[in-house]
Structures are given as C-alpha cells and as structure tokens.
Design a protein around this motif. Structure first.
Motif, short mmCIF file in Angstrom:
data_model
loop_
_atom_site.label_atom_id
_atom_site.label_comp_id
_atom_site.label_asym_id
_atom_site.label_seq_id
_atom_site.Cartn_x
_atom_site.Cartn_y
_atom_site.Cartn_z
N VAL A 162 0.84 -1.20 0.00
CA VAL A 162 0.00 0.00 0.00
C VAL A 162 0.87 1.25 0.00
N HIS A 163 0.24 2.37 -0.31
CA HIS A 163 0.92 3.66 -0.25
C HIS A 163 1.17 4.04 1.22
N LEU A 164 2.21 4.82 1.45
CA LEU A 164 2.59 5.23 2.80
C LEU A 164 2.66 6.74 2.89
N THR A 165 2.32 7.25 4.06
CA THR A 165 2.51 8.68 4.32
C THR A 165 3.99 8.93 4.62
N LEU A 166 4.38 10.19 4.63
CA LEU A 166 5.77 10.51 4.92
C LEU A 166 6.14 10.11 6.34
N ASP A 167 5.24 10.29 7.29
CA ASP A 167 5.51 9.88 8.67
C ASP A 167 5.69 8.37 8.77
N GLU A 168 4.88 7.60 8.03
CA GLU A 168 5.04 6.14 8.03
C GLU A 168 6.36 5.73 7.41
N ILE A 169 6.80 6.47 6.40
CA ILE A 169 8.09 6.18 5.78
C ILE A 169 9.23 6.46 6.76
N LEU A 170 9.13 7.58 7.47
CA LEU A 170 10.19 7.95 8.41
C LEU A 170 10.26 6.99 9.58
N ASN A 210 9.08 13.70 -8.58
CA ASN A 210 10.03 12.63 -8.91
C ASN A 210 9.33 11.59 -9.79
N ARG A 211 9.99 11.20 -10.88
CA ARG A 211 9.37 10.28 -11.85
C ARG A 211 9.22 8.86 -11.31
N ARG A 212 9.89 8.55 -10.22
CA ARG A 212 9.82 7.20 -9.66
C ARG A 212 8.85 7.11 -8.47
N ILE A 213 8.10 8.18 -8.23
CA ILE A 213 7.20 8.21 -7.07
C ILE A 213 5.77 8.46 -7.56
N ASP A 214 4.85 7.67 -7.03
CA ASP A 214 3.43 7.85 -7.31
C ASP A 214 2.76 8.41 -6.05
N MET A 215 2.04 9.50 -6.20
CA MET A 215 1.41 10.17 -5.06
C MET A 215 -0.10 10.11 -5.20
N LYS A 216 -0.77 9.79 -4.12
CA LYS A 216 -2.23 9.73 -4.12
C LYS A 216 -2.75 10.26 -2.79
N PHE A 217 -4.05 10.63 -2.80
CA PHE A 217 -4.71 11.13 -1.60
C PHE A 217 -5.63 10.04 -1.05
N PHE A 218 -5.44 9.70 0.21
CA PHE A 218 -6.28 8.73 0.90
C PHE A 218 -6.72 9.32 2.23
N ASP A 219 -8.04 9.48 2.39
CA ASP A 219 -8.59 9.96 3.67
C ASP A 219 -7.91 11.25 4.11
N ASN A 220 -7.86 12.22 3.18
CA ASN A 220 -7.27 13.53 3.44
C ASN A 220 -5.79 13.46 3.82
N SER A 221 -5.14 12.40 3.41
CA SER A 221 -3.70 12.25 3.67
C SER A 221 -2.97 12.02 2.35
N ILE A 222 -1.79 12.58 2.25
CA ILE A 222 -0.95 12.39 1.05
C ILE A 222 -0.06 11.17 1.29
N LYS A 223 -0.16 10.21 0.38
CA LYS A 223 0.62 8.98 0.52
C LYS A 223 1.43 8.73 -0.75
N PHE A 224 2.53 8.01 -0.56
CA PHE A 224 3.49 7.80 -1.64
C PHE A 224 3.76 6.32 -1.84
N HIS A 225 4.11 6.00 -3.09
CA HIS A 225 4.44 4.62 -3.46
C HIS A 225 5.45 4.66 -4.59
N TYR A 226 6.28 3.63 -4.64
CA TYR A 226 7.29 3.57 -5.71
C TYR A 226 6.63 3.21 -7.04
N LYS A 227 7.06 3.87 -8.11
CA LYS A 227 6.53 3.62 -9.46
C LYS A 227 7.65 3.02 -10.30
N SER A 228 7.54 1.75 -10.58
CA SER A 228 8.60 1.04 -11.29
C SER A 228 8.60 1.40 -12.78
N PRO A 229 9.75 1.34 -13.45
CA PRO A 229 9.80 1.64 -14.88
C PRO A 229 8.98 0.66 -15.71
#
Length: 253
Positions: free
Chosen positions: A51-59, A83-102
């Motif tokens: 799943v996508h992660l928030t910045l706090d979850e990543i840290l 960044n071209r390798r990062i996918d960003m989405k909004f979930f429950d009013n939170s910004i979350k990130f996930h790796y986007k593979s080539p």
C-alpha cells in the motif's frame, strides 16, 4: 573609525558563507530524498502489491533519518511529487506515496522469466522505448538472475548505449541466419589490420562506388535556389493581315 572600504571584504565573506550554507543544506536534502526513494524501491520490490505510505510512516521505517519541518514540507509539496519514480495519491485527506517502477510487472514467483520476456517482446514489436538493465533491476526482485537466464537462452541481447548504460532488446529468432561454420572460420582469419581508410576509399573509387561522408570528396550540386528567368514570347502585331501589307519605298530621286 573603520572605513567603508575596510568593511566591504567582511560583507563578501558573510555572503560567501551564506551561499555555502545554502548549498550544504540542499545537499543534505537531496541525500535524504535519495534515502526515501531507495527505501520505497526496496519496499516495492519485496511486495509489489504493498500500500501507499505517508511521509511519517516512511520515516518510522527508515533508519537514521530525521527531518525538520521545512524539509518535510519540501518533500511533500515539491521533491516527492515531482520525482518520476514516485506515485502520489490522496487517501482519507492524507498524502501517501508509493514507488513507481519503470516496467509494470505483475507476475507469480514461478512466471517471472516469462513475464519479463513478454515485456521485451512487446517493446520490440511496438517500437517502444529502450529497456536498460537498471529498468529491470528497479522493477523486479530477481532482476540479475532473470537477465542472465534470458541471455543464456539467447532470448535477449545487450549492448552499450550512448549514455554508457547497457540496453537490452528482444532477440527475434526469425531473423537469425544459419551461416556455415567453415565460412565463419574463413571470415575470422581474414587480416584487416593493415587496411587503412585510404585503401578502402581507393578500392571503392576504382570499382565505381562513391563514398559519402565527412571524408569523401563530395561533388557540388547545382544551385537550385537561383532560377533563370524565362524569356517571354515576343508577340507580333497585325499577323492577321500580314498578306495584305505592302512595302512602300521612296523611289524618287
């Protein structure tokens, strides 16, 4: 009393220190960004369906990484979204990130080689962008082993591109020519170390071939920009009564 001329060098040194401090701060931010991207890459390779992660979850999962509020804001609003390798989405009013593979590879553990081969074949048939070794490594967990297997089976071939990266392409078996081994042996024994470019040029010239390129004597082409003016036809007057005209000359003495 200190003059203005004596104070000016101090102002320059302070400005230089400020620029150096800003550069160091930007370098630290870029290093932190690289650590986050590498964490998300490994996180994705271990489980592509994660799943996508928030910045706090990543840290929380990144070791030895502490950020101040300005750096966090820079990552959320600028660095990670662009960044071209990062996918960003909004979930429950939170910004979350996930790796986007080539390469978007979804396969079972036992079908990894076949799935990667199909991607190479599709790119080959559709004239899509080139696939590098790094693209495969950033898309699937056992990339080096898969590439080695496909090369051993002669399903793909590699060559070094313009940017010194190894490019992999699908090896279309339909265009493989069956050449006799005796011919290959004779071809490899032909010496070519003493043949110069001038010898090749003379050979082509003597056999009626014209070499084109930087080293060839190019024949000047005719100038097509300047056009010769076409002469307009002269219109003769009174042609319809030409047989009725008579010549009168002065015969008087």
């Amino acid at each position: 009393m200190t003059s203005f001329a004596q104070q000016k060098p101090k102002q320059k040194s302070l400005k230089r220190l400020s620029n150096t401090s800003n550069q160091n701060s930007m370098q630290d931010r870029n290093r932190q960004l690289a650590k986050i991207i590498e964490f998300l890459r490994l996180y994705y390779l271990k489980n592509p369906d994660s799943v996508h992660l928030t910045l706090d979850e990543i840290l929380e999962q990144c070791e030895n990484l502490s950020l101040d509020s300005k750096t966090k804001q820079w990552l959320i609003s600028e660095a990670l979204p662009n960044n071209r390798r990062i996918d960003m989405k909004f979930f429950d009013n939170s910004i979350k990130f996930h790796y986007k593979s080539p390469l978007q590879l979804k396969c079972d553990q036992g079908r990894q080689v076949r799935t990667v081969l199909n991607v190479f074949k599709t790119h080959y048939e559709t004239y899509d962008k080139q696939i590098t070794v790094e693209d495969v490594q950033d898309s699937i967990i056992n990339a080096d082993w898969i590439i080695r297997r496909l090369k051993e089976k002669e399903k793909i071939v590699g060559y070094t591109g313009n940017n010194k990266e190894e490019v992999l392409i699908y090896n279309d078996q339909k265009f493989n020519l069956q050449i006799h081994s005796h011919f290959l042996k004779e071809w490899r024994t032909v010496p070519d170390g003493e043949i110069t470019k001038e010898d090749i040029r003379k050979y082509l010239h003597n056999h009626g071939y014209i070499a084109y390129g930087k080293e060839s004597n190019q024949i000047p082409l005719p100038n097509t920009t300047s056009r010769q003016r076409k002469q307009k036809p002269i219109i003769k007057q009174n042609q319809h009564i030409a047989n009725q005209l008579e010549v009168y000359t002065n015969t008087s003495n």
